[in-house]
Scaffold this motif. Structure first.
Motif, PDB file in Angstrom:
ATOM      1  N   VAL B  15       0.860  -1.162   0.052  1.00  0.00           N
ATOM      2  CA  VAL B  15      -0.150  -0.156   0.054  1.00  0.00           C
ATOM      3  C   VAL B  15       0.695   1.201  -0.316  1.00  0.00           C
ATOM      4  O   VAL B  15       1.730   1.357   0.765  1.00  0.00           O
ATOM      5  N   ASP B  16       0.701   2.299  -0.610  1.00  0.00           N
ATOM      6  CA  ASP B  16       1.266   3.304  -1.009  1.00  0.00           C
ATOM      7  C   ASP B  16       0.725   4.496   0.176  1.00  0.00           C
ATOM      8  O   ASP B  16      -0.200   4.976  -0.180  1.00  0.00           O
ATOM      9  N   TYR B  17       1.480   4.631   1.048  1.00  0.00           N
ATOM     10  CA  TYR B  17       0.827   5.231   2.288  1.00  0.00           C
ATOM     11  C   TYR B  17       0.939   6.954   2.009  1.00  0.00           C
ATOM     12  O   TYR B  17       0.030   7.544   2.327  1.00  0.00           O
ATOM     13  N   MET B  18       1.857   7.200   1.154  1.00  0.00           N
ATOM     14  CA  MET B  18       2.012   8.701   0.802  1.00  0.00           C
ATOM     15  C   MET B  18       0.566   9.040  -0.219  1.00  0.00           C
ATOM     16  O   MET B  18       0.165   9.942   0.278  1.00  0.00           O
ATOM     17  N   ASN B  47      -8.732  -1.897  -6.495  1.00  0.00           N
ATOM     18  CA  ASN B  47      -9.519  -2.838  -6.978  1.00  0.00           C
ATOM     19  C   ASN B  47     -10.182  -3.584  -5.865  1.00  0.00           C
ATOM     20  O   ASN B  47     -11.207  -4.374  -5.997  1.00  0.00           O
ATOM     21  N   TYR B  48      -9.855  -3.370  -4.714  1.00  0.00           N
ATOM     22  CA  TYR B  48     -10.421  -3.767  -3.648  1.00  0.00           C
ATOM     23  C   TYR B  48      -9.813  -2.928  -2.345  1.00  0.00           C
ATOM     24  O   TYR B  48      -9.185  -2.072  -2.357  1.00  0.00           O
ATOM     25  N   LEU B  49     -10.600  -3.388  -0.952  1.00  0.00           N
ATOM     26  CA  LEU B  49      -9.933  -2.622   0.217  1.00  0.00           C
ATOM     27  C   LEU B  49      -8.954  -3.536   0.884  1.00  0.00           C
ATOM     28  O   LEU B  49      -9.291  -4.243   1.526  1.00  0.00           O
ATOM     29  N   PRO B  50      -7.738  -3.074   0.721  1.00  0.00           N
ATOM     30  CA  PRO B  50      -6.784  -3.800   1.291  1.00  0.00           C
ATOM     31  C   PRO B  50      -6.717  -3.609   3.085  1.00  0.00           C
ATOM     32  O   PRO B  50      -6.750  -2.405   3.183  1.00  0.00           O
TER      33      PRO B  50
END
Lengths: 635, 165
Positions: B15-18, B47-50
Motif C-alpha cells: 500500500v502506498d501510504y503517501m 480494486n478492493y479494500l486492502p
C-alpha cells in the motif's frame, strides 16, 4: 460573470435561445444518457465528430434522453429554415448517412429511421416561445412528435428539458428559462409565500411516500438550527430510472429546485446523495454545480443578496435501504445506513441532528416549473389529491420501453396499451408491478384504474418512485414474489426482527414452493408473516416488504395453488414444475432449436417434427426463446 | 446484509501510504463524514479494500477499525478480497429478471464455475450481481467493466466473455 438580476439572466439566455431553436448551421443532438450510450450513442457521436471536424457549419452535440429508450440511440437534427427531425436507432454505421440525407433535405430514403418531426419542444414552459418550425411547411407523411403514440398523451414538466438541451451547458438551461424562477423568488417572494405557492400546487413527494412537499418545508422551516436540504438521488428501486435520466439530462432543474427550497426553508447547505451506480449522473452534477457557482447562482451572497447556499455531492455505496430518509442521513454522515424509528421526524432532527428537508430528484425538478407557471396551472392537472404529472419507467414485457411523463389520473390501460404499445409477440398481459419491491402486482381487472397515489394504495400497491414493470403470460407470479423477497432479504439492514427473520422465512417458503416442495398451509403462513411484518417492522422497507407477496396471493392465488397442489408452473419459469415439449403439428423441422440446444437434447430429421429428450433437457429455455413458429410448448 | 469476508484470509499487498495520505487529507479533508467516499477512492485504486490501508485510515481519521469494517461489509460496493481483472456485473433488476436475466446468470456461473461475488482462480473475472443499472430497455443487461452488453441471451454469453482477457 456573476448574475445579479433577472435582466442579467435574460441577456445571457437570449443569445443561446437561437442555438437551441434555430441555429445558423446544422445542429446534431445525440441523446447521450446512460441508456443511449449503452445502445451505441458514444460511438455514433465520435464518428460524427471525426467525420465533420473540418466542417464548422455542422455542430455535433450531446443531450439527455427524450425518454423513448426502446428507439435509442436517438438523434435530432435541426437548422434554421429546415424542419426539426428526430431519428431513431442511429448507431455508428448510420449516423453519417442520416446527416447527409438531412443536408440534402431528403426525408424519404431513410424514412424508417425517422421517429418524427418536432413542432415545438413539447415543453409547457415554452408555449410563449416562437414555434421553431416557423414558416417551414411540415414534411408530408412524417408524423409530428406529439402525434407519435408514445408521446401523444405525455406532458413533460419534470423532464421538460431532458433531451432538448446540453446538460453540460448551463446557458442552454438559462435559455429554457432556467434559474428565472429562483431569481424571481429570491428578489420578490417571501419564504412563506414560496411555501404557499407549493402548497397550492398540491405537489406531493415523488420518491415513494407522496407526502405533501409544502408541509414538509413548512415544518422544517419552523425548527431552529442549521437547516439542511437533501436531495435523495439514491434511486434503488429496480426498474425505475427517471431520476437518473433527469440528473443526466437536466441537472440544473434539480439544483434550482433545491435553491428554491433552501430559500423557502432558510438553509445554507444542501447535499445530493447519488447512487454510486450512476457515474454519469455524478459527473454531470459536478459540472452543473461548478457552472452555477461560476455564475454566482450557488455560493455566498447569491445575486448580491444575503442569501448563501452551497451544494455537495455524496455517493452511495450500493445499499437499497439508504433510500429511506433516516438511513440516508446516517450514510451521509459516513456511517452504516441503518434506519431509525421516526418518533422525532427528520424535519426536526435529521442530518447532524439538525432540521433537514429531504425530497427526491423528481420533486425538486418540478418546483421551478410550478413557480414559473403558477400553482393553479400545476393543480389544474391530475386528480383530486394527486396533482401534476408523474414520470413512470415503463419496462419489462412491453413494446415501447421508456420513460413516460403523464398527468396523474391517466389509466393503466392508456399507459400500457396506448403509450407502451402493448405486449410484445402478441402475448397476454398478466400483471403490472408498480412501486418496486415495496409495491404490488396489479392484475388485468384493474387496468382502467386511474393512476394516482391513493388509487394505487387502494388495490394494495403503491406509486413508489414510478417503476412500472409489465408482466405477460410467461411471468410466474410466485417466482416474482420470490424475486422481490430475495432482493429485500439481501437489502434488509438486519436490525429489527420482523424484517430480518420475516423475509428469511418468507424466502424459504417461496423457494420451496418454486422447487415443487410446497405444502398445504404455506399460503396462509405467508399471509400471517406478511401481516406481522407490516405491523411491527421498524422502517418503511420492512413494513412494505410483504406487499409483492400479499398482492400476488390476493390476485393470483390460483398460481400459488397450482404450484403447491398440482406441482405445475404454467408460465414455465419454475424449473421443477414444468417441461418443454415440441408440438408435432406446429413444428416445421427447421432445426434451429436442435442446433441451439447446448445439451444436444433435441433430435429429428429436417422438415419433420423434432422431439426433446427429457432426460438430457436442462430447461434453459433457449429453444423456447428461439422458435419462430411457437412450436415449443410449456407442459 | 451481505456475506462478509474474513479479513485474515486476505493476502497482503503493497500500500502506498503517501498516496493514501493525499486521498484522505487533500481530497477529503480528514473528515469522518467522508468515510464512504474515501473507501470508494481506495477501492478504485486497489480494486478492493486492502486491510493495511483500512488500518491506516482508521488511525488517520479517528474512526475505530470495527466501524470501518462495519461500513465496508454493509455496503455491497465494497470488497475485502482482491477482485479479478474484469468485473462482470450481471443485472438482476426486475425488468431484466422478467426478461430472463436469471438464465444469463446461470450460464455465467456455469461457464466460469464461480457464483455471485466470487473471482475465477486465474483472476480473469469477478462475477457480481447488481439490481438495476437503469438500462431496463436493453434488458437483460450484462456490464463488463464499463462496457454494456444489452439484450443478451444465454447462448451469447460465451461470445461476450471471449472478448475479455
Amino acid at each position: 460573470m456573476k448574475i445579479q438580476s433577472l435582466e442579467d439572466l435574460k441577456k445571457i439566455s437570449q443569445s443561446y435561445e437561437k442555438q437551441i431553436y434555430a441555429p445558423e448551421g446544422i445542429k446534431v443532438n445525440i441523446g447521450m444518457a446512460s441508456c443511449g450510450i449503452a445502445a451505441g450513442a458514444q460511438a455514433a457521436l465520435n464518428k460524427a465528430i471525426e467525420n465533420y471536424k473540418e466542417n464548422p457549419k455542422i455542430e455535433i452535440r450531446q443531450t439527455g434522453c427524450i425518454g423513448f429508450c426502446e428507439q435509442e440511440p436517438l438523434v435530432e437534427i435541426l437548422a434554421a429554415g429546415k424542419p426539426r427531425m428526430v431519428y431513431q436507432h442511429i448507431t455508428e454505421d448510420k449516423i453519417i448517412d442520416i446527416i447527409e440525407s438531412y443536408l440534402a433535405e431528403d426525408f424519404k430514403t431513410h424514412k424508417k429511421l425517422i421517429l418524427g418531426q418536432m413542432r415545438d419542444p413539447r415543453s409547457l414552459l415554452d408555449d410563449d416561445l416562437k414555434n421553431p418550425v416557423g414558416g417551414i411547411g411540415p414534411i408530408d407523411g412524417i408524423p409530428f412528435m406529439e402525434d407519435v403514440p408514445f408521446y401523444s398523451k405525455q406532458v413533460k414538466i419534470a423532464m421538460r428539458n431532458c433531451g432538448y438541451i446540453d446538460p453540460e451547458r448551463i446557458e442552454e438551461y438559462f435559455a429554457k428559462k432556467g434559474y428565472a424562477a429562483f431569481l424571481q423568488a429570491l428578489k420578490k417572494t417571501k419564504p412563506s409565500e414560496i411555501i404557499d405557492i407549493v402548497k397550492a400546487s398540491g405537489l406531493r413527494g415523488r420518491g415513494g411516500g407522496g407526502f405533501p412537499a409544502a408541509i414538509k418545508w413548512a415544518t422544517c422551516a419552523k425548527h431552529h438550527g442549521d437547516r439542511y436540504i437533501i436531495c435523495n438521488a439514491d434511486e434503488g428501486d429496480p426498474g425505475a430510472y427517471m431520476d437518473r435520466s433527469i440528473l443526466e439530462g437536466d441537472p440544473h432543474s434539480v439544483l434550482e429546485g433545491m435553491l428554491i427550497a433552501a430559500l423557502a426553508i432558510g438553509s445554507r447547505q444542501g447535499y445530493i446523495y447519488v447512487r454510486n451506480e450512476y457515474p454519469l449522473a455524478v459527473k454531470r452534477l459536478v459540472t452543473a454545480i461548478k457552472q452555477a457557482e461560476n455564475y454566482g447562482l450557488l455560493g455566498e451572497n447569491i445575486a448580491g443578496t444575503d442569501f448563501s447556499f452551497n451544494i455537495k455531492i455524496s455517493t452511495g455505496a450500493g445499499a437499497f435501504v439508504c433510500g429511506e430518509s433516516t438511513a440516508l442521513m446516517s450514510s451521509l454522515e459516513g456511517k452504516v445506513g441503518r434506519p431509525r424509528a421516526k418518533y422525532v421526524h427528520t424535519v426536526e432532527k435529521g442530518f447532524r441532528e439538525s432540521p433537514t428537508n429531504l425530497n427526491n430528484v423528481e420533486t425538486y425538478a418540478n418546483v421551478p416549473a410550478i413557480l414559473l407557471k403558477g400553482a393553479d396551472w400545476y393543480a389544474g392537472m391530475g386528480t383530486a389529491h394527486s396533482k401534476g404529472t408523474k414520470v413512470f419507467s415503463l419496462v419489462g414485457k412491453i413494446n415501447n420501453t421508456g420513460l413516460v411523463e403523464v398527468p396523474m389520473g391517466i389509466s393503466l390501460r392508456d399507459i400500457i396499451y396506448n403509450i407502451g404499445g402493448g405486449i410484445p409477440k402478441k402475448k397476454k398481459f398478466k400483471a403490472v408491478q408498480t412501486g418496486g419491491p415495496s409495491g404490488g402486482c396489479i392484475p388485468e381487472q384493474f387496468l382502467d384504474l386511474p393512476v394516482d397515489f391513493d388509487e394505487l394504495t387502494k388495490v394494495g400497491s403503491i406509486m413508489g418512485s414510478g417503476g412500472m414493470i409489465v408482466m405477460d403470460q410467461d411471468t410466474c407470479m410466485v417466482d416474482v414474489a420470490r424475486y422481490f423477497v430475495d432482493f429485500l432479504k439481501d437489502e434488509s439492514c438486519g436490525q429489527c426482527n420482523p424484517c430480518r427473520e420475516g423475509l428469511k422465512q418468507m424466502l424459504d417458503i417461496l423457494t420451496r414452493i418454486c422447487e415443487g416442495d410446497g405444502k398445504e398451509g404455506d399460503i396462509e403462513t405467508l399471509e400471517e408473516l406478511g401481516s406481522m411484518m407490516q405491523k411491527f417492522s421498524l422502517c418503511g422497507l420492512g413494513t412494505s416488504a410483504p406487499n409483492p407477496v400479499l398482492t400476488s396471493i390476493l390476485y393470483f392465488r390460483n398460481e400459488y395453488e397450482a404450484h403447491i397442489r398440482d406441482k405445475k408452473c404454467t408460465a414455465g419459469v419454475c424449473k421443477a414444475l414444468f417441461h418443454y415439449e415440441i408440438d408435432a403439428d406446429t413444428c416445421t423441422g427447421c432445426r434451429v432449436c436442435a442446433k441451439k440446444c447446448p445439451q444436444e437434447a433435441i433430435s429429428g430429421e429436417k422438415k419433420k417434427p423434432h422431439v426433446i429428450d427429457q432426460e438430457k433437457c436442462i430447461k434453459c429455455g433457449i429453444c423456447y426463446e428461439g422458435c419462430k413458429f411457437d412450436a415449443i410448448k410449456i407442459c | 446484509m451481505k456475506e462478509v469476508a474474513m479479513m485474515e484470509t486476505v493476502e497482503t499487498i503493497d500500500v502506498d501510504y503517501m498516496e493514501l495520505d493525499d486521498i484522505i487529507e487533500k481530497e477529503f479533508g480528514l473528515n469522518k463524514e467522508n468515510l464512504i467516499m474515501i473507501l470508494q477512492t481506495i477501492q478504485r485504486r486497489y480494486n478492493y479494500l486492502p486491510k493495511p490501508a483500512l488500518a491506516y485510515l482508521a488511525t488517520k481519521i479517528g474512526v475505530p477499525m470495527s466501524q470501518i469494517y462495519g461500513v465496508a461489509t454493509f455496503y455491497s460496493t465494497f470488497s475485502l478480497e482482491p477482485r479479478g481483472r474484469n468485473i462482470i456485473s450481471i443485472c438482476l433488476g426486475t425488468a431484466c429478471h422478467v426478461r430472463g436475466g436469471a438464465r444469463v446468470n446461470e450460464k455465467l456461473e456455469e461457464l466460469l464455475t464461480i457464483t455471485d461475488g466470487q473471482t475465477t482462480e486465474d483472476k480473469r473475472f469477478t462475477l457480481e450481481s447488481v439490481r438495476c443499472i437503469g438500462c431496463c430497455s436493453l434488458g437483460p443487461v450484462l456490464k463488463i467493466n464499463e462496457d454494456m452488453h444489452g439484450r443478451i441471451s444465454s447462448d451469447e454469453v460465451k461470445k461476450v466473455l471471449d472478448q475479455y482477457e
